[in-house]
Scaffold this active site. Structure first.
Site, PDB file in Angstrom:
ATOM      1  N   GLU A 125      27.798  41.122  51.354  1.00 46.57           N
ATOM      2  CA  GLU A 125      27.455  42.546  51.414  1.00 46.57           C
ATOM      3  C   GLU A 125      26.044  42.750  51.960  1.00 46.57           C
ATOM      4  OE1 GLU A 125      30.137  44.296  47.716  1.00 46.57           O
ATOM      5  OE2 GLU A 125      28.198  43.352  47.289  1.00 46.57           O
ATOM      6  N   GLU A 157      34.842  37.758  44.522  1.00 49.39           N
ATOM      7  CA  GLU A 157      34.807  38.424  43.205  1.00 49.39           C
ATOM      8  C   GLU A 157      36.169  38.423  42.517  1.00 49.39           C
ATOM      9  OE1 GLU A 157      31.339  40.271  45.508  1.00 49.39           O
ATOM     10  OE2 GLU A 157      33.399  39.619  45.943  1.00 49.39           O
TER      11      GLU A 157
END
Length: 254
Positions: free
Chosen positions: A108, A128
């Site tokens: 990110e 994740e």
């Protein structure tokens, strides 16, 4: 221990994550330093371009998972200061020199930059889901815009890494380089960008952001307004004069 290095040279700020023994996983203290560096970048007129990279074999492995249970509630975790927000809030062009693993929040962070270059040995993942949650720093939006919805789904639903070569083929990065050439290549690109008109670069960045969010006609009108702003600067006048005199322009950011 200082886990962030920040230096400025010839209008280029280099921000390096220096926690290699933890794959540059970001702690709350590091987030504070990244936010401080972003503020310095935005307010220091000498800085025109930023290079973001990591030390060791990782660019960034995301948030330090060992620190996440320190938040008393999920809501407080949600409201924590975010390092990706800080990078995304930089108003000047940012180049990510992805030297190794860019996983989770590290991916990110790379996608929060404007341009991504990668070492041939780098890898990228949205892992994740393997831990029971999803990304929260723009993962789905950035991946969908960068590599398309099917490839984004593949990364989000498996959590498995892709290579730098696959990232290049999908458009996640602009170029790959041998590891030893990555930072010189990023700095050479930053140097060329730093020679350009700073106001035009910053309005161009605003324009690119608008292209993500606005309908076409609104985006074109916004672009025209931004063009008017940049056209009225001293740098634009210098650019026109330099063109007529057949010489390189000398931009001052005014």
């Amino acid at each position: 221990m200082n886990d962030i290095a920040f230096d400025i040279d010839h209008h280029i700020a280099t921000l390096t994550l220096t926690r290699p023994h933890k794959l540059n996983a970001v702690t709350p203290d590091m987030t504070t330093r990244i936010r401080e560096a972003a503020h310095e970048i935005n307010t220091n007129r000498d800085i025109r371009v930023v290079v973001l990279t990591g030390s060791g074999k990782a660019f960034c492995a995301g948030s330090d998972i060992a620190e996440l249970d320190s938040y008393p509630t999920a809501w407080e975790f949600r409201d924590r200061p975010d390092y990706c927000d800080a990078i995304r809030g930089i108003r000047k062009p940012v180049i990510a020199a992805v030297n190794g693993y860019a996983f989770g929040g590290g991916l990110e962070m790379a996608m929060s930059c404007d341009i991504r270059l990668a070492a041939g040995t780098a890898s990228f993942a949205a892992p994740e889901i393997k831990l029971g949650w999803i990304g929260g720093g723009g993962m789905a939006a950035f991946l969908t815009h960068s590599i398309g919805p099917s490839n984004a789904a593949l990364m989000l639903y498996t959590g498995d890494p892709i290579t730098a070569q696959q990232a290049l083929a999908w458009g996640l990065v602009s170029a790959t380089h041998p590891s030893e050439d990555l930072l010189p290549a990023a700095r050479e690109l930053a140097g060329r960008m730093a020679e350009r008109a700073p106001v035009a670069a910053q309005t161009g960045k605003l324009n690119l952001r608008a292209a993500y969010a606005m309908p076409l006609e609104n985006c074109i009108q916004y672009e025209r307004d931004l063009q008017t702003v940049s056209f009225a600067t001293q740098d634009a006048a210098e650019g026109r004069e330099a063109f007529k005199q057949k010489r390189p322009a000398k931009f001052t950011g005014r």
